[in-house]
Scaffold this motif. Structure first.
Motif, PDB file in Angstrom:
ATOM      1  N   ILE A 182       0.836  -1.200   0.000  1.00  0.00           N
ATOM      2  CA  ILE A 182       0.000   0.000   0.000  1.00  0.00           C
ATOM      3  C   ILE A 182       0.873   1.253   0.000  1.00  0.00           C
ATOM      4  O   ILE A 182       0.597   2.218  -0.731  1.00  0.00           O
ATOM      5  CB  ILE A 182      -0.972  -0.012   1.196  1.00  0.00           C
ATOM      6  N   LEU A 183       1.935   1.237   0.795  1.00  0.00           N
ATOM      7  CA  LEU A 183       2.850   2.381   0.806  1.00  0.00           C
ATOM      8  C   LEU A 183       3.467   2.611  -0.575  1.00  0.00           C
ATOM      9  O   LEU A 183       3.551   3.753  -1.045  1.00  0.00           O
ATOM     10  CB  LEU A 183       3.953   2.169   1.843  1.00  0.00           C
ATOM     11  N   VAL A 184       3.896   1.547  -1.213  1.00  0.00           N
ATOM     12  CA  VAL A 184       4.496   1.674  -2.545  1.00  0.00           C
ATOM     13  C   VAL A 184       3.470   2.190  -3.546  1.00  0.00           C
ATOM     14  O   VAL A 184       3.766   3.074  -4.358  1.00  0.00           O
ATOM     15  CB  VAL A 184       5.095   0.325  -3.004  1.00  0.00           C
ATOM     16  N   TYR A 185       2.250   1.673  -3.501  1.00  0.00           N
ATOM     17  CA  TYR A 185       1.218   2.129  -4.430  1.00  0.00           C
ATOM     18  C   TYR A 185       0.895   3.606  -4.225  1.00  0.00           C
ATOM     19  O   TYR A 185       0.697   4.342  -5.190  1.00  0.00           O
ATOM     20  CB  TYR A 185      -0.056   1.282  -4.284  1.00  0.00           C
ATOM     21  N   PHE A 186       0.831   4.040  -2.984  1.00  0.00           N
ATOM     22  CA  PHE A 186       0.540   5.451  -2.717  1.00  0.00           C
ATOM     23  C   PHE A 186       1.686   6.347  -3.176  1.00  0.00           C
ATOM     24  O   PHE A 186       1.465   7.442  -3.693  1.00  0.00           O
ATOM     25  CB  PHE A 186       0.221   5.679  -1.241  1.00  0.00           C
ATOM     26  N   MET A 187       2.920   5.882  -2.969  1.00  0.00           N
ATOM     27  CA  MET A 187       4.068   6.661  -3.422  1.00  0.00           C
ATOM     28  C   MET A 187       4.069   6.744  -4.948  1.00  0.00           C
ATOM     29  O   MET A 187       4.275   7.817  -5.519  1.00  0.00           O
ATOM     30  CB  MET A 187       5.367   6.026  -2.911  1.00  0.00           C
ATOM     31  N   LEU A 188       3.804   5.632  -5.615  1.00  0.00           N
ATOM     32  CA  LEU A 188       3.726   5.635  -7.070  1.00  0.00           C
ATOM     33  C   LEU A 188       2.556   6.479  -7.570  1.00  0.00           C
ATOM     34  O   LEU A 188       2.658   7.134  -8.620  1.00  0.00           O
ATOM     35  CB  LEU A 188       3.618   4.207  -7.604  1.00  0.00           C
ATOM     36  N   ALA A 189       1.460   6.475  -6.832  1.00  0.00           N
ATOM     37  CA  ALA A 189       0.325   7.321  -7.206  1.00  0.00           C
ATOM     38  C   ALA A 189       0.728   8.800  -7.141  1.00  0.00           C
ATOM     39  O   ALA A 189       0.342   9.591  -8.010  1.00  0.00           O
ATOM     40  CB  ALA A 189      -0.866   7.064  -6.278  1.00  0.00           C
ATOM     41  N   GLY A 190       1.519   9.165  -6.132  1.00  0.00           N
ATOM     42  CA  GLY A 190       2.014  10.541  -6.055  1.00  0.00           C
ATOM     43  C   GLY A 190       2.892  10.889  -7.241  1.00  0.00           C
ATOM     44  O   GLY A 190       2.804  11.995  -7.790  1.00  0.00           O
ATOM     45  N   VAL A 191       3.731   9.950  -7.678  1.00  0.00           N
ATOM     46  CA  VAL A 191       4.592  10.171  -8.845  1.00  0.00           C
ATOM     47  C   VAL A 191       3.739  10.337 -10.101  1.00  0.00           C
ATOM     48  O   VAL A 191       3.931  11.269 -10.887  1.00  0.00           O
ATOM     49  CB  VAL A 191       5.598   9.006  -9.014  1.00  0.00           C
ATOM     50  N   VAL A 192       2.794   9.427 -10.302  1.00  0.00           N
ATOM     51  CA  VAL A 192       1.959   9.460 -11.510  1.00  0.00           C
ATOM     52  C   VAL A 192       1.092  10.718 -11.528  1.00  0.00           C
ATOM     53  O   VAL A 192       0.992  11.399 -12.561  1.00  0.00           O
ATOM     54  CB  VAL A 192       1.096   8.178 -11.607  1.00  0.00           C
ATOM     55  N   LEU A 193       0.482  11.052 -10.402  1.00  0.00           N
ATOM     56  CA  LEU A 193      -0.363  12.249 -10.362  1.00  0.00           C
ATOM     57  C   LEU A 193       0.447  13.522 -10.571  1.00  0.00           C
ATOM     58  O   LEU A 193      -0.053  14.492 -11.148  1.00  0.00           O
ATOM     59  CB  LEU A 193      -1.130  12.306  -9.034  1.00  0.00           C
ATOM     60  N   THR A 194       1.696  13.525 -10.140  1.00  0.00           N
ATOM     61  CA  THR A 194       2.568  14.670 -10.406  1.00  0.00           C
ATOM     62  C   THR A 194       2.917  14.731 -11.881  1.00  0.00           C
ATOM     63  O   THR A 194       2.921  15.812 -12.486  1.00  0.00           O
ATOM     64  CB  THR A 194       3.853  14.573  -9.566  1.00  0.00           C
ATOM     65  N   ALA A 195       3.202  13.579 -12.478  1.00  0.00           N
ATOM     66  CA  ALA A 195       3.580  13.532 -13.888  1.00  0.00           C
ATOM     67  C   ALA A 195       2.459  14.021 -14.799  1.00  0.00           C
ATOM     68  O   ALA A 195       2.726  14.672 -15.815  1.00  0.00           O
ATOM     69  CB  ALA A 195       3.992  12.119 -14.279  1.00  0.00           C
ATOM     70  N   ILE A 196       1.216  13.741 -14.440  1.00  0.00           N
ATOM     71  CA  ILE A 196       0.102  14.184 -15.292  1.00  0.00           C
ATOM     72  C   ILE A 196      -0.424  15.555 -14.884  1.00  0.00           C
ATOM     73  O   ILE A 196      -1.361  16.063 -15.489  1.00  0.00           O
ATOM     74  CB  ILE A 196      -1.041  13.141 -15.332  1.00  0.00           C
ATOM     75  N   GLY A 197       0.194  16.153 -13.863  1.00  0.00           N
ATOM     76  CA  GLY A 197      -0.141  17.523 -13.493  1.00  0.00           C
ATOM     77  C   GLY A 197      -1.306  17.694 -12.537  1.00  0.00           C
ATOM     78  O   GLY A 197      -1.832  18.792 -12.399  1.00  0.00           O
ATOM     79  N   VAL A 198      -1.712  16.639 -11.864  1.00  0.00           N
ATOM     80  CA  VAL A 198      -2.855  16.706 -10.954  1.00  0.00           C
ATOM     81  C   VAL A 198      -2.441  17.011  -9.519  1.00  0.00           C
ATOM     82  O   VAL A 198      -3.162  17.687  -8.785  1.00  0.00           O
ATOM     83  CB  VAL A 198      -3.659  15.378 -11.013  1.00  0.00           C
TER      84      VAL A 198
END
Length: 132
Positions: free
Chosen positions: A45-61
């Motif tokens: 869950i920690l890894v998924y949330f960290m990756l979600a932060g990366v992806v959401l930053t990459a798409i500008g959200v």
């Protein structure tokens, strides 16, 4: 007694706290729902949330979320992903090598603080195993 200027400042601070609490609480609520209704381990869950932060930053959200909620968006683990992605994007403006090291330099202060304070707490308190 207090001027209108003071009460406006207090109201602004209260609204900043409210926004940070709502967004940070929402992120924690999502994590708690995932914990309750899936068999995922805490590490995943920690890894998924960290990756979600990366992806959401990459798409500008994620940046507008940080601008809106401040610490409510940067303190959870998804904020660490935002920090890594933001550092890499800023480093990429300087070149390929800086794109790789940009995320490390962006996160270095927080990681260093965590290690130093963990070491200090280990010196102060005696560790022991958890008893069930």
């Amino acid at each position: 007694m207090f001027g209108a200027e003071f009460s406006n400042e207090v109201l602004d601070i209260f609204l900043q706290f409210l926004k940070a609490f709502a967004v940070g609480g929402g992120i924690c609520l999502i994590a708690q729902i995932i914990i309750n209704f899936t068999d995922l381990t805490a590490g995943k869950i920690l890894v998924y949330f960290m990756l979600a932060g990366v992806v959401l930053t990459a798409i500008g959200v994620y940046q507008p979320l940080v601008d809106f909620a401040g610490a409510g968006a940067t303190v959870p683990i998804s904020g660490f992903g935002y920090l890594l992605a933001n550092g890499a994007m800023r480093g990429a403006e300087k070149g390929f090598f800086s794109a790789i090291t940009g995320s490390l330099s962006a996160a270095s202060a927080g990681v260093t603080a965590a290690v130093v304070f963990a070491f200090l707490m280990a010196l102060i308190f005696k560790s022991r195993t958890k008893r069930n």
